[in-house]
Design a protein around this motif. Structure first.
Motif, PDB file in Angstrom:
ATOM      1  N   LEU A 256      -7.000 -19.148  38.649  1.00 38.04           N
ATOM      2  CA  LEU A 256      -7.264 -20.507  38.162  1.00 38.04           C
ATOM      3  C   LEU A 256      -6.416 -21.540  38.891  1.00 38.04           C
ATOM      4  N   ASP A 257      -6.061 -21.247  40.137  1.00 34.22           N
ATOM      5  CA  ASP A 257      -5.222 -22.142  40.947  1.00 34.22           C
ATOM      6  C   ASP A 257      -3.898 -22.466  40.265  1.00 34.22           C
ATOM      7  N   GLY A 258      -3.356 -21.479  39.544  1.00 32.41           N
ATOM      8  CA  GLY A 258      -2.044 -21.629  38.930  1.00 32.41           C
ATOM      9  C   GLY A 258      -2.045 -22.173  37.521  1.00 32.41           C
ATOM     10  N   GLN A 259      -3.193 -22.512  36.969  1.00 30.34           N
ATOM     11  CA  GLN A 259      -3.237 -23.062  35.613  1.00 30.34           C
ATOM     12  C   GLN A 259      -2.787 -22.020  34.591  1.00 30.34           C
ATOM     13  N   ILE A 260      -1.935 -22.443  33.667  1.00 30.78           N
ATOM     14  CA  ILE A 260      -1.443 -21.569  32.605  1.00 30.78           C
ATOM     15  C   ILE A 260      -1.576 -22.290  31.268  1.00 30.78           C
ATOM     16  N   GLN A 261      -1.421 -21.523  30.185  1.00 32.71           N
ATOM     17  CA  GLN A 261      -1.400 -22.129  28.861  1.00 32.71           C
ATOM     18  C   GLN A 261      -0.189 -23.060  28.756  1.00 32.71           C
ATOM     19  N   PRO A 262      -0.314 -24.187  28.033  1.00 37.63           N
ATOM     20  CA  PRO A 262       0.838 -25.086  27.881  1.00 37.63           C
ATOM     21  C   PRO A 262       2.080 -24.329  27.406  1.00 37.63           C
ATOM     22  N   ILE A 263       3.205 -24.675  27.981  1.00 35.73           N
ATOM     23  CA  ILE A 263       4.461 -23.980  27.702  1.00 35.73           C
ATOM     24  C   ILE A 263       5.085 -24.529  26.417  1.00 35.73           C
ATOM     25  N   ARG A 264       5.443 -23.607  25.515  1.00 33.41           N
ATOM     26  CA  ARG A 264       6.049 -23.982  24.240  1.00 33.41           C
ATOM     27  C   ARG A 264       7.523 -23.596  24.250  1.00 33.41           C
ATOM     28  N   ARG A 265       8.278 -24.199  23.362  1.00 33.40           N
ATOM     29  CA  ARG A 265       9.669 -23.781  23.152  1.00 33.40           C
ATOM     30  C   ARG A 265       9.697 -22.533  22.259  1.00 33.40           C
ATOM     31  N   TYR A 266      10.682 -21.686  22.485  1.00 31.16           N
ATOM     32  CA  TYR A 266      10.930 -20.486  21.673  1.00 31.16           C
ATOM     33  C   TYR A 266       9.748 -19.516  21.703  1.00 31.16           C
ATOM     34  N   ALA A 267       9.025 -19.463  22.813  1.00 33.73           N
ATOM     35  CA  ALA A 267       7.827 -18.625  22.862  1.00 33.73           C
ATOM     36  C   ALA A 267       7.863 -17.564  23.954  1.00 33.73           C
ATOM     37  N   GLY A 268       8.840 -17.623  24.851  1.00 30.87           N
ATOM     38  CA  GLY A 268       8.824 -16.670  25.958  1.00 30.87           C
ATOM     39  C   GLY A 268      10.159 -16.615  26.668  1.00 30.87           C
ATOM     40  N   ASN A 269      10.131 -16.892  27.968  1.00 30.40           N
ATOM     41  CA  ASN A 269      11.333 -16.828  28.788  1.00 30.40           C
ATOM     42  C   ASN A 269      12.143 -18.119  28.637  1.00 30.40           C
ATOM     43  N   ASP A 270      13.376 -17.982  28.195  1.00 25.26           N
ATOM     44  CA  ASP A 270      14.221 -19.161  27.940  1.00 25.26           C
ATOM     45  C   ASP A 270      14.420 -20.011  29.197  1.00 25.26           C
ATOM     46  N   ASN A 271      14.632 -19.366  30.337  1.00 26.54           N
ATOM     47  CA  ASN A 271      14.860 -20.108  31.583  1.00 26.54           C
ATOM     48  C   ASN A 271      13.645 -20.944  31.962  1.00 26.54           C
ATOM     49  N   VAL A 272      12.467 -20.348  31.841  1.00 27.43           N
ATOM     50  CA  VAL A 272      11.235 -21.066  32.187  1.00 27.43           C
ATOM     51  C   VAL A 272      11.039 -22.246  31.247  1.00 27.43           C
ATOM     52  N   GLU A 273      11.225 -22.023  29.954  1.00 19.44           N
ATOM     53  CA  GLU A 273      11.041 -23.100  28.984  1.00 19.44           C
ATOM     54  C   GLU A 273      12.031 -24.236  29.230  1.00 19.44           C
ATOM     55  N   LYS A 274      13.276 -23.884  29.461  1.00 21.13           N
ATOM     56  CA  LYS A 274      14.323 -24.895  29.673  1.00 21.13           C
ATOM     57  C   LYS A 274      13.986 -25.795  30.852  1.00 21.13           C
ATOM     58  N   GLU A 275      13.582 -25.189  31.947  1.00 18.74           N
ATOM     59  CA  GLU A 275      13.276 -25.965  33.144  1.00 18.74           C
ATOM     60  C   GLU A 275      11.975 -26.740  32.988  1.00 18.74           C
ATOM     61  N   ALA A 276      10.997 -26.151  32.295  1.00 14.89           N
ATOM     62  CA  ALA A 276       9.705 -26.820  32.118  1.00 14.89           C
ATOM     63  C   ALA A 276       9.859 -28.138  31.378  1.00 14.89           C
ATOM     64  N   PHE A 277      10.675 -28.142  30.331  1.00 10.28           N
ATOM     65  CA  PHE A 277      10.814 -29.348  29.518  1.00 10.28           C
ATOM     66  C   PHE A 277      11.669 -30.422  30.185  1.00 10.28           C
ATOM     67  N   LYS A 278      12.276 -30.114  31.316  1.00 12.80           N
ATOM     68  CA  LYS A 278      13.001 -31.124  32.091  1.00 12.80           C
ATOM     69  C   LYS A 278      12.069 -31.913  33.007  1.00 12.80           C
ATOM     70  N   LEU A 279      10.885 -31.350  33.274  1.00 14.21           N
ATOM     71  CA  LEU A 279      10.007 -31.908  34.295  1.00 14.21           C
ATOM     72  C   LEU A 279       9.228 -33.128  33.803  1.00 14.21           C
ATOM     73  N   GLU A 280       9.061 -34.085  34.708  1.00 13.47           N
ATOM     74  CA  GLU A 280       8.166 -35.217  34.465  1.00 13.47           C
ATOM     75  C   GLU A 280       6.802 -34.897  35.073  1.00 13.47           C
ATOM     76  N   GLU A 281       5.799 -35.669  34.708  1.00 13.52           N
ATOM     77  CA  GLU A 281       4.450 -35.429  35.218  1.00 13.52           C
ATOM     78  C   GLU A 281       4.426 -35.463  36.743  1.00 13.52           C
ATOM     79  N   ASN A 282       3.757 -34.476  37.332  1.00 16.13           N
ATOM     80  CA  ASN A 282       3.599 -34.288  38.781  1.00 16.13           C
ATOM     81  C   ASN A 282       4.875 -33.812  39.482  1.00 16.13           C
ATOM     82  N   GLU A 283       5.921 -33.550  38.723  1.00 20.56           N
ATOM     83  CA  GLU A 283       7.166 -33.055  39.316  1.00 20.56           C
ATOM     84  C   GLU A 283       7.092 -31.533  39.486  1.00 20.56           C
ATOM     85  N   ILE A 284       7.672 -31.042  40.586  1.00 18.37           N
ATOM     86  CA  ILE A 284       7.707 -29.613  40.874  1.00 18.37           C
ATOM     87  C   ILE A 284       9.125 -29.101  40.609  1.00 18.37           C
ATOM     88  N   SER A 285       9.204 -27.980  39.940  1.00 15.91           N
ATOM     89  CA  SER A 285      10.511 -27.409  39.598  1.00 15.91           C
ATOM     90  C   SER A 285      11.155 -26.759  40.811  1.00 15.91           C
TER      91      SER A 285
END
Length: 318
Positions: free
Chosen positions: A179-208
Motif C-alpha cells: 500500500l505504498d507504506g500506508q499503515i493504520q493510524p498510530i495510537r499511544r500505548y498500543a505497540g512499540n514505545d519508540n515508534v509511538e514516541k517519535e510518531a507523536f513528535k512529527l508534524e504533517e509531511n515531516e519524515i522521522s
C-alpha cells in the motif's frame, strides 16, 4: 451390513472396497500417526486444567459453555448456530471440539485466575488514550538492517514525494509495502514505545529519523512520514459509557494475560509422562504404563468430555 463385520477385537470394519474390508484398526492407526500427538496434547492440557478445577472445587457447566458461545457470537451480531458453522468452516473445529478444546478451558482458566485481575485508574486512563485519543496518520518503511534503513532514509529525505515508491521497493513489512507504506493510524500505548514516541513528535509531511523498533527476536528499523493527526471525538473518560467500555476492554486484556499465566503455572507444576512421544516433564524417559495406569490416564483424558454429564442436574443444553 458389511460395516457390522468385526475383527478379533470386536471392532467393526469401516468400509468395503471391491469386496475388501478396511478394518477399524487400520484407520485408527493412520489417525494416530497423523493426529495422535496433537490430540493427546489437547487431552493432556484439558486434564491438567480439570485436575486444578477439581482441587479448587470449580465446575464449569454445559450451560455456561453454551452461554459463552452465545456471548461471543453476539459480538459479531450473529446467533450461536451460525457462529459454530463459521468456526467449523474456517477453523475446522466441530462444535464439540470448539466447546471442549477452546471454550471450556478458557472458562475454567478464567475461574482459576480468580481475583488476580486488578485495574487501576492509571491503567484505565491509558486505555482511554489508546482507544479514544489522538492518532497519527502515517506511512512507514521497515527494514531489517540499519544500513538498508539508512539508504532508504537518504532517498526519502532527498525526495519526500518518493516515500511511497521507496516503501514499495524497500520495506519488508508486506501489508504496508503493498500500500505504498500506508499503515493504520498510530495510537499511544498500543505497540512499540519508540515508534509511538517519535510518531507523536512529527508534524504533517515531516519524515522521522530512523527509529529502532527491534524486539528480542528480530531487528527492525522504521522510518515514518506523518500525514497528519486526528482530532479525538471523545474528550473525557467520564463521558457516558466510556469508563465502562474502557474497563471492559482492560478487564478482557488482563484476563487473557492472567489465564496464560495460570496455565503456564499449572503446566510447570504438573508431572506429565507422555508415552506416545516418550517424553516426561521430570526430564527422564517415562517407563511403559501398566494397563491400570493407561486406564487411569484414559479416564482423566475423557473427564472434560464428561463435563455435561457430570453437571446434567444443574445445566441445560442450547
Amino acid at each position: 451390513s458389511d460395516l457390522g463385520r468385526t475383527n478379533a477385537a470386536g471392532r467393526p470394519a469401516l468400509a468395503r472396497v471391491n469386496g475388501e474390508l478396511i478394518a477399524y484398526d487400520t484407520v485408527s492407526e493412520e489417525c494416530m500417526q497423523r493426529y495422535g500427538k496433537d490430540v493427546l496434547e489437547s487431552y493432556i492440557n484439558r486434564t491438567i486444567i480439570d485436575q486444578a478445577c477439581r482441587r479448587a472445587g470449580i465446575t464449569i457447566t454445559q450451560a455456561e459453555v453454551n452461554a459463552e458461545i452465545v456471548k461471543i457470537a453476539k459480538k459479531f451480531d450473529i446467533d450461536a448456530k451460525n457462529w459454530l458453522q463459521i468456526i467449523q468452516s474456517e477453523r475446522h473445529l466441530s462444535p464439540m471440539q470448539y466447546k471442549e478444546d477452546i471454550i471450556w478451558p478458557m472458562l475454567a482458566l478464567k475461574r482459576l485466575a480468580g481475583n488476580e485481575i486488578q485495574i487501576s485508574d492509571e491503567e484505565l486512563q491509558s486505555v482511554f488514550v489508546r482507544e479514544y485519543g489522538e492518532r497519527v496518520k502515517a506511512r512507514m518503511i521497515m527494514c531489517d538492517k540499519l544500513q538498508r534503513a539508512q539508504d532508504a532514509w537518504n532517498l526519502v529525505k532527498k525526495d519526500p514525494a518518493s516515500f511511497g515508491k521507496v516503501a514499495r521497493e524497500r520495506s519488508i513489512e508486506p501489508t504496508s509495502k503493498a500500500l505504498d507504506g500506508q499503515i493504520q493510524p498510530i495510537r499511544r500505548y498500543a505497540g512499540n514505545d519508540n515508534v509511538e514516541k517519535e510518531a507523536f513528535k512529527l508534524e504533517e509531511n515531516e519524515i522521522s529519523g530512523i527509529i529502532d523498533a527491534s524486539t528480542p527476536d528480530s531487528r527492525r528499523y522504521v522510518i515514518l512520514m506523518c500525514e497528519g493527526h486526528t482530532t479525538p471525538i471523545v474528550k473525557s473518560l467520564n463521558e457516558p459509557g466510556i469508563r465502562e467500555q474502557c474497563h471492559k476492554i482492560l478487564e478482557d486484556e488482563k484476563t487473557q494475560v492472567a489465564v496464560a499465566k495460570v496455565f503456564e503455572r499449572l503446566k510447570k507444576q504438573a508431572q506429565v509422562d507422555n508415552f506416545l512421544t516418550n517424553t516426561s516433564t521430570r526430564g527422564v524417559q517415562p517407563a511403559s504404563a501398566t494397563s491400570g495406569t493407561r486406564e487411569r490416564v484414559s479416564n482423566a483424558g475423557y473427564r472434560t468430555r464428561g463435563q455435561a454429564a457430570r453437571t446434567a442436574d444443574t445445566s441445560q443444553g442450547e
